[in-house]
Write an enzyme that holds these catalytic residues in place. Structure first.
Site, PDB file in Angstrom:
ATOM      1  N   MET A   1       0.835  -1.196   0.000  1.00  0.00           N
ATOM      2  CA  MET A   1       0.000   0.000   0.000  1.00  0.00           C
ATOM      3  C   MET A   1       0.877   1.256   0.000  1.00  0.00           C
ATOM      4  SD  MET A   1      -3.126  -0.970  -0.128  1.00  0.00           S
ATOM      5  CE  MET A   1      -4.179  -2.387   0.210  1.00  0.00           C
ATOM      6  N   CYS A   2       0.221   2.396  -0.108  1.00  0.00           N
ATOM      7  CA  CYS A   2       0.912   3.678  -0.151  1.00  0.00           C
ATOM      8  C   CYS A   2       0.443   4.518   1.035  1.00  0.00           C
ATOM      9  CB  CYS A   2       0.600   4.393  -1.465  1.00  0.00           C
ATOM     10  SG  CYS A   2       0.853   3.368  -2.931  1.00  0.00           S
ATOM     11  N   GLU A   3       0.951   5.741   1.118  1.00  0.00           N
ATOM     12  CA  GLU A   3       0.450   6.669   2.147  1.00  0.00           C
ATOM     13  C   GLU A   3       0.189   8.025   1.522  1.00  0.00           C
ATOM     14  OE1 GLU A   3       1.579   6.884   6.090  1.00  0.00           O
ATOM     15  OE2 GLU A   3       2.242   4.801   6.275  1.00  0.00           O
TER      16      GLU A   3
ATOM     17  N   ILE B   1       3.396   8.846  -1.026  1.00  0.00           N
ATOM     18  CA  ILE B   1       4.566   7.975  -1.117  1.00  0.00           C
ATOM     19  C   ILE B   1       4.073   6.595  -1.526  1.00  0.00           C
ATOM     20  CG2 ILE B   1       6.079   9.251   0.448  1.00  0.00           C
ATOM     21  CD1 ILE B   1       5.261   7.368   2.687  1.00  0.00           C
TER      22      ILE B   1
END
Length: 267
Positions: free
Chosen positions: A1-3, A78
């Site tokens: 996953m990303c943030e 990110i």
């Protein structure tokens, strides 16, 4: 996953403090090493910085942490790649022009079986991520619904986008940030939170690195700043945690629309 990371403010404000915390999650305190990006709005214009390198190792990210660009709306991301290769064209945020405005979008999550649903013609993806294709599809549906001219009530547009986001969420995890450069929308699938800072301001301490800021020294009593993130960035503040299907709309730092699966609450 990303943030994800985003900001809405009533005065031009820098995001150095919050981005410093986020950047550490790109390879130091988190696994999001497959690129990063950030978009700042200045009036109707915007400037975007991207790098396919981890944010914790990027010289461009170092610039963002040391150069206080003032903006009222910011969107950052990110990446931990799951759909699409590690490349600059697959790095968020993504931007498209609609109604004479730059719309910017970033997504955290992963979708499945989406190709048949996301049929697009007007807005085409440049990279090969599910995220960018979903963005193009959202904008295409907006144009089909509202036409080529911006409607008088932009809140109705975001309410329609929230309905579309519900459809996308049925295909997987869909945490989203979207802005037209004036309003800022957050849509939660499973991980998203926000904090609104206003007078009386206090001290904040980052979770991911040993940085402390006293906002009383950096603000005026009239300032209102909302920060949205995938996970809280500070250890000594109370963040509002969104539930699945919740979405918020901010304008100049203020919450102007809040909806959940259970209720719709104009603010």
């Amino acid at each position: 996953m990303c943030e994800l990371l985003a900001m809405s403010a009533n005065v031009p404000t820098d995001i150095v403090f919050s981005f410093t915390g986020l950047a550490q999650r790109g390879g130091v305190t988190g696994p999001h090493v497959d690129g990063w990006g950030i978009t700042f709005y200045e009036g109707k214009g915007s400037r975007t910085f991207k790098d396919a390198r981890p944010s914790s190792e990027s010289h461009i990210a170092e610039l963002i942490q040391s150069y206080p660009i003032k903006s009222e709306v910011v969107v950052s991301h990110i990446r931990q790649a799951n759909r699409g290769c590690v490349s600059l064209e697959n790095t968020h945020p993504f931007t498209r022009e609609l109604w004479g405005r730059y719309w910017t979008y970033a997504h955290n999550g992963q979708l499945s079986d989406y190709q048949e649903k996301f049929v697009v013609s007007k807005f085409q993806p440049v990279g090969d991520t599910d995220s960018e294709l979903a963005f193009c599809w959202l904008l295409e549906q907006v144009v089909k619904q509202f036409g080529e001219q911006e409607p008088d009530n932009i809140v109705e547009v975001y309410q329609f986008i929230a309905q579309l986001a519900d459809e996308v969420r049925a295909l997987g995890v869909f945490n989203m940030i979207l802005t037209d450069g004036d309003n800022l929308m957050s849509y939660c699938s499973n991980n998203l939170c926000y904090i609104t800072r206003k007078a009386p301001f206090g001290e904040a301490k980052l979770i991911d690195t040993d940085v402390v800021i006293d906002f009383k020294k950096e603000t005026t009593p009239e300032d209102i700043v909302t920060v949205i993130a995938t996970r809280p960035l500070t250890k000594n503040e109370s963040w509002h945690i969104l539930a699945a299907g919740d979405w918020k709309l901010f304008h100049k730092g203020e919450l102007i629309m809040s909806e959940s699966n259970e209720a719709k609450v104009p603010v």
